[in-house]
Design a protein around this motif. Structure first.
Motif, PDB file in Angstrom:
ATOM      1  N   VAL A 104       0.826  -1.212   0.000  1.00 18.42           N
ATOM      2  CA  VAL A 104       0.000   0.000   0.000  1.00 18.42           C
ATOM      3  C   VAL A 104       0.865   1.268   0.000  1.00 18.42           C
ATOM      4  O   VAL A 104       1.952   1.304   0.589  1.00 18.42           O
ATOM      5  CB  VAL A 104      -0.976  -0.024   1.210  1.00 18.42           C
ATOM      6  N   ARG A 105       0.393   2.281  -0.700  1.00 15.81           N
ATOM      7  CA  ARG A 105       1.086   3.568  -0.794  1.00 15.81           C
ATOM      8  C   ARG A 105       0.054   4.672  -0.626  1.00 15.81           C
ATOM      9  O   ARG A 105      -1.132   4.456  -0.891  1.00 15.81           O
ATOM     10  CB  ARG A 105       1.716   3.757  -2.189  1.00 15.81           C
ATOM     11  N   VAL A 106       0.528   5.864  -0.253  1.00 20.45           N
ATOM     12  CA  VAL A 106      -0.369   7.022  -0.258  1.00 20.45           C
ATOM     13  C   VAL A 106      -0.904   7.167  -1.682  1.00 20.45           C
ATOM     14  O   VAL A 106      -0.141   7.077  -2.650  1.00 20.45           O
ATOM     15  CB  VAL A 106       0.385   8.293   0.191  1.00 20.45           C
ATOM     16  N   GLY A 107      -2.214   7.296  -1.787  1.00 10.90           N
ATOM     17  CA  GLY A 107      -2.846   7.388  -3.109  1.00 10.90           C
ATOM     18  C   GLY A 107      -3.512   6.082  -3.526  1.00 10.90           C
ATOM     19  O   GLY A 107      -4.347   6.085  -4.432  1.00 10.90           O
ATOM     20  N   SER A 108      -3.151   4.933  -2.862  1.00 12.82           N
ATOM     21  CA  SER A 108      -3.840   3.665  -3.174  1.00 12.82           C
ATOM     22  C   SER A 108      -5.324   3.821  -2.870  1.00 12.82           C
ATOM     23  O   SER A 108      -5.708   4.552  -1.954  1.00 12.82           O
ATOM     24  CB  SER A 108      -3.297   2.519  -2.305  1.00 12.82           C
ATOM     25  N   LYS A 109      -6.128   3.084  -3.621  1.00 17.92           N
ATOM     26  CA  LYS A 109      -7.581   3.169  -3.402  1.00 17.92           C
ATOM     27  C   LYS A 109      -8.114   1.786  -3.052  1.00 17.92           C
ATOM     28  O   LYS A 109      -7.563   0.781  -3.494  1.00 17.92           O
ATOM     29  CB  LYS A 109      -8.274   3.681  -4.663  1.00 17.92           C
ATOM     30  N   THR A 110      -9.169   1.754  -2.257  1.00 12.10           N
ATOM     31  CA  THR A 110      -9.819   0.478  -1.966  1.00 12.10           C
ATOM     32  C   THR A 110     -11.279   0.726  -1.599  1.00 12.10           C
ATOM     33  O   THR A 110     -11.771   1.849  -1.692  1.00 12.10           O
ATOM     34  CB  THR A 110      -9.059  -0.311  -0.868  1.00 12.10           C
ATOM     35  N   VAL A 111     -11.945  -0.349  -1.208  1.00 10.39           N
ATOM     36  CA  VAL A 111     -13.364  -0.269  -0.870  1.00 10.39           C
ATOM     37  C   VAL A 111     -13.527  -0.726   0.573  1.00 10.39           C
ATOM     38  O   VAL A 111     -12.877  -1.675   1.009  1.00 10.39           O
ATOM     39  CB  VAL A 111     -14.193  -1.192  -1.805  1.00 10.39           C
ATOM     40  N   VAL A 112     -14.396  -0.029   1.300  1.00  9.89           N
ATOM     41  CA  VAL A 112     -14.660  -0.384   2.696  1.00  9.89           C
ATOM     42  C   VAL A 112     -16.166  -0.420   2.889  1.00  9.89           C
ATOM     43  O   VAL A 112     -16.886   0.422   2.349  1.00  9.89           O
ATOM     44  CB  VAL A 112     -14.040   0.671   3.650  1.00  9.89           C
ATOM     45  N   SER A 113     -16.658  -1.397   3.643  1.00  6.43           N
ATOM     46  CA  SER A 113     -18.053  -1.319   4.081  1.00  6.43           C
ATOM     47  C   SER A 113     -18.092  -1.435   5.599  1.00  6.43           C
ATOM     48  O   SER A 113     -17.109  -1.838   6.231  1.00  6.43           O
ATOM     49  CB  SER A 113     -18.938  -2.355   3.386  1.00  6.43           C
ATOM     50  N   PHE A 114     -19.236  -1.059   6.144  1.00  9.88           N
ATOM     51  CA  PHE A 114     -19.323  -0.953   7.601  1.00  9.88           C
ATOM     52  C   PHE A 114     -20.718  -1.377   8.038  1.00  9.88           C
ATOM     53  O   PHE A 114     -21.718  -0.880   7.517  1.00  9.88           O
ATOM     54  CB  PHE A 114     -19.062   0.501   8.012  1.00  9.88           C
ATOM     55  N   THR A 115     -20.765  -2.326   8.952  1.00 12.71           N
ATOM     56  CA  THR A 115     -22.050  -2.689   9.554  1.00 12.71           C
ATOM     57  C   THR A 115     -21.976  -2.273  11.023  1.00 12.71           C
ATOM     58  O   THR A 115     -21.110  -2.769  11.754  1.00 12.71           O
ATOM     59  CB  THR A 115     -22.319  -4.203   9.436  1.00 12.71           C
TER      60      THR A 115
END
Ligand code: FAD
Length: 241
Positions: A104-115
């Motif tokens: 991972v680097r600054v600028g990496s993108k991902t997806v998060v969900s939250f319950t």
């Protein structure tokens, strides 16, 4: 993009997916990396209680386009700044999440969900916590919370540091922690020698195999269901899903 069944199910339940950007990466130690995610919408929905966790979706390198979901504890967040921090263990062998974390680097993108979850620490005296490195961020959140909000509550942590040095990470909080190779055996010994009242409320985040052993120990010690919150954090020798 192919999606796995779990992600499809969460979409069916209309659980929001947040597209987030990495805005900070810091090694707390050689095996624990802190990643700051810019996620203003998500941060607004957090409850801010200790042990609160998010679902991080990371690429599975064995199948192009497939994302895997892994749980990570929120260790800090800022509604004003729109960010949240997670501390991720770099373990061997790698899984999708630890491989993502290494790269991972600054600028990496991902997806998060939250319950949304409820706090699960009970009110009984004492609080007995069973943990390993995967739940160390949760332990830190519990110790900080109790120090600030309930300093009168007695807490005893049985921590398997899995061969790592955690003294620098915990600092003075190490005084509340008993390092051990077998947190479940420690709990069973307390219950056997002093009775269930000496155990109080049990919070545990361990491997699935240890959670199974713990459930047996809790049953034989007569610890009531409403005096425990135990959760599998990972699976020894297998991917989490
Ligand atoms: C509610 C919740 C909160 C969590 N919070 C955190 C957190 O804040 N920080 C954190 O680092 N983890 C946390 N975890 C645990 C993390 O989700 C798991 O360790 C996860 O399996 C890692 O995914 P992976 O893709 O890297 O490895 P996987 O694909 O699941 O597994 C690959 C291999 O790595 C091994 N493995 C997986 N995790 C570990 C580990 N921790 N130590 C040693 N070997 C391992 C497996 O046995 C397997 O052999 C949490 C889990 C839950 C359920």
């Amino acid at each position: 993009m192919p999606v796995n069944v779990q992600r499809g199910y969460m979409r069916m339940l209309r659980i929001a997916e947040h597209y987030v950007t990495v805005v900070g990466v810091e090694d707390r130690t050689s095996w624990l990396r802190r990643v700051r995610l810019y996620a203003p919408d998500l941060v607004e929905t957090l409850r801010g209680h200790p042990t609160e966790w998010i679902r991080l979706w990371v690429p599975d390198s064995t199948r192009d386009g497939l994302l895997r979901q892994r749980g990570y504890t929120v260790v800090a967040s800022s509604p004003e700044g729109g960010w949240l921090d997670v501390d991720l263990v770099l373990h061997h062998p790698d899984g999708p999440a630890s491989a993502w974390t290494r790269a991972v680097r600054v600028g990496s993108k991902t997806v998060v969900s939250f319950t949304p979850q409820k706090p699960h620490l009970g009110h009984q005296q004492p609080l007995t916590v069973l943990a390993d490195t995967s739940s160390l961020p949760a332990v830190e959140s519990v110790l900080s919370h109790l120090a600030a909000e309930a300093p009168e509550r007695t807490v005893r942590v049985f921590l398997d540091a899995q061969g790592h040095d955690v003294a620098g990470l915990l600092g003075p909080r190490l005084a509340k922690v008993q390092l051990t190779d077998d947190p479940v055996a420690e709990l069973a010994a307390v219950a056997d020698n002093l009775g269930p009242d000496a155990v109080g409320f049990v919070w545990a985040g361990l491997s699935r195999q240890r959670i199974s052993a713990l459930r047996t120990a809790l049953r034989s010690a007569g610890i009531a269901r409403d005096s425990q919150h135990v959760q599998a954090y990972w699976i020894e020798g297998k991917p989490f899903g």
